[in-house]
Design a protein around this motif. Structure first.
Motif, PDB file in Angstrom:
ATOM      1  N   VAL A 141      37.223  29.460 -16.667  1.00  0.00           N
ATOM      2  CA  VAL A 141      36.225  28.400 -16.782  1.00  0.00           C
ATOM      3  C   VAL A 141      35.463  28.627 -18.080  1.00  0.00           C
ATOM      4  O   VAL A 141      35.341  29.756 -18.549  1.00  0.00           O
ATOM      5  CB  VAL A 141      35.245  28.366 -15.587  1.00  0.00           C
ATOM      6  CG1 VAL A 141      35.960  27.989 -14.301  1.00  0.00           C
ATOM      7  CG2 VAL A 141      34.508  29.688 -15.431  1.00  0.00           C
ATOM      8  N   THR A 150      37.446  34.515 -17.620  1.00  0.00           N
ATOM      9  CA  THR A 150      38.725  34.467 -16.933  1.00  0.00           C
ATOM     10  C   THR A 150      38.827  35.592 -15.905  1.00  0.00           C
ATOM     11  O   THR A 150      38.179  36.629 -16.029  1.00  0.00           O
ATOM     12  CB  THR A 150      39.898  34.602 -17.919  1.00  0.00           C
ATOM     13  OG1 THR A 150      39.908  35.912 -18.475  1.00  0.00           O
ATOM     14  CG2 THR A 150      39.801  33.572 -19.042  1.00  0.00           C
ATOM     15  N   LEU A 209      36.024  22.534  -9.907  1.00  0.00           N
ATOM     16  CA  LEU A 209      35.016  23.580 -10.022  1.00  0.00           C
ATOM     17  C   LEU A 209      34.017  23.512  -8.880  1.00  0.00           C
ATOM     18  O   LEU A 209      33.625  22.417  -8.448  1.00  0.00           O
ATOM     19  CB  LEU A 209      34.259  23.451 -11.343  1.00  0.00           C
ATOM     20  CG  LEU A 209      35.065  23.508 -12.637  1.00  0.00           C
ATOM     21  CD1 LEU A 209      34.134  23.393 -13.837  1.00  0.00           C
ATOM     22  CD2 LEU A 209      35.894  24.779 -12.708  1.00  0.00           C
ATOM     23  N   ALA A 226      38.176  20.944 -19.591  1.00  0.00           N
ATOM     24  CA  ALA A 226      39.248  21.923 -19.684  1.00  0.00           C
ATOM     25  C   ALA A 226      40.103  21.739 -20.926  1.00  0.00           C
ATOM     26  O   ALA A 226      40.557  22.714 -21.513  1.00  0.00           O
ATOM     27  CB  ALA A 226      40.117  21.856 -18.432  1.00  0.00           C
ATOM     28  N   ALA A 243      35.832  28.803 -10.130  1.00  0.00           N
ATOM     29  CA  ALA A 243      37.131  28.245  -9.748  1.00  0.00           C
ATOM     30  C   ALA A 243      37.975  29.356  -9.143  1.00  0.00           C
ATOM     31  O   ALA A 243      37.745  30.543  -9.399  1.00  0.00           O
ATOM     32  CB  ALA A 243      37.838  27.643 -10.948  1.00  0.00           C
ATOM     33  N   ALA A 246      39.522  23.238 -14.486  1.00  0.00           N
ATOM     34  CA  ALA A 246      39.609  24.658 -14.834  1.00  0.00           C
ATOM     35  C   ALA A 246      40.735  24.866 -15.849  1.00  0.00           C
ATOM     36  O   ALA A 246      41.206  23.921 -16.476  1.00  0.00           O
ATOM     37  CB  ALA A 246      39.841  25.486 -13.570  1.00  0.00           C
TER      38      ALA A 246
END
Length: 196
Positions: free
Chosen positions: A54, A62, A92, A5, A85, A37
């Motif tokens: 993600v 998104t 995740l 992330a 997510a 995420a």
């Protein structure tokens, strides 16, 4: 494979166009790590819009517009592999979708985030204009979503009827170049997010 992330975190300047020639907009986008995420916040006039994201390879998917989840599907051996997510989530889930003999029909098997069990069921995809309508039937529950493909990765937003999707290529200089749509929009908007 999913990318850590922290790799996407930062603030961006946004320049976009709305679907079906209904004008443009500008503003900012902030991406923050949220466990595995991302928390995504657009400020383009009016109240901030909060989403979940993600990253799968060089594609950033998104979802926003309510209590949403996001899935990033990558083609793999006659089906798809994905990470996903949910809004507010920090871990995740994963999912494997295998073709079920009819075009757009798949059998799915997945793992929930934080080792919260596994699931199986079915997935159906169909063209809906420039987007794809997606429907899961898993564990006795039905989930519906809307998806857009960028560079071979299908990003899908699901959950509330207002859930919308934005999917971006992550360019070598860190710029995000993407497309987005909302349910009933009748087309696709574009957005470029340039790192500040």
């Amino acid at each position: 494979a999913a990318v850590p992330a922290g790799a996407q975190a930062g603030r961006y300047t946004v320049d976009g166009t709305n679907p079906v020639g209904s004008g443009g907009y500008g503003g900012s986008l902030t991406v923050s790590p949220q466990g595995e995420a991302f928390r995504v916040v657009w400020e383009t006039g009016g109240a901030p819009v909060v989403g979940i994201g993600v990253r799968q390879g060089d594609v950033f998917a998104t979802a926003y517009g309510g209590e949403c989840g996001v899935v990033a599907y990558t083609p793999a051996d006659g089906g798809y592999e994905s990470v996903w997510a949910t809004m507010g989530g920090t871990a995740l889930g994963t999912e494997r979708a295998e073709e079920a003999g009819t075009e757009g029909a798949y059998r799915v098997a997945g793992t929930n985030p934080t080792s919260a069990g596994v699931y199986t069921g079915t997935l159906a995809m169909r063209a809906d204009g420039t987007a794809r309508a997606v429907r899961w039937d898993v564990g006795g529950s039905v989930y519906e979503g809307i998806g857009l493909a960028v560079s071979g990765v299908l990003g899908v937003a699901y959950g509330a009827e207002t859930c919308s999707v934005a999917v971006y290529d992550v360019l070598p200089d860190g710029t995000l170049g993407g497309v987005w749509t909302t349910p009933g929009a009748g087309g696709v908007g574009t957005e470029t997010a340039t790192p500040d």
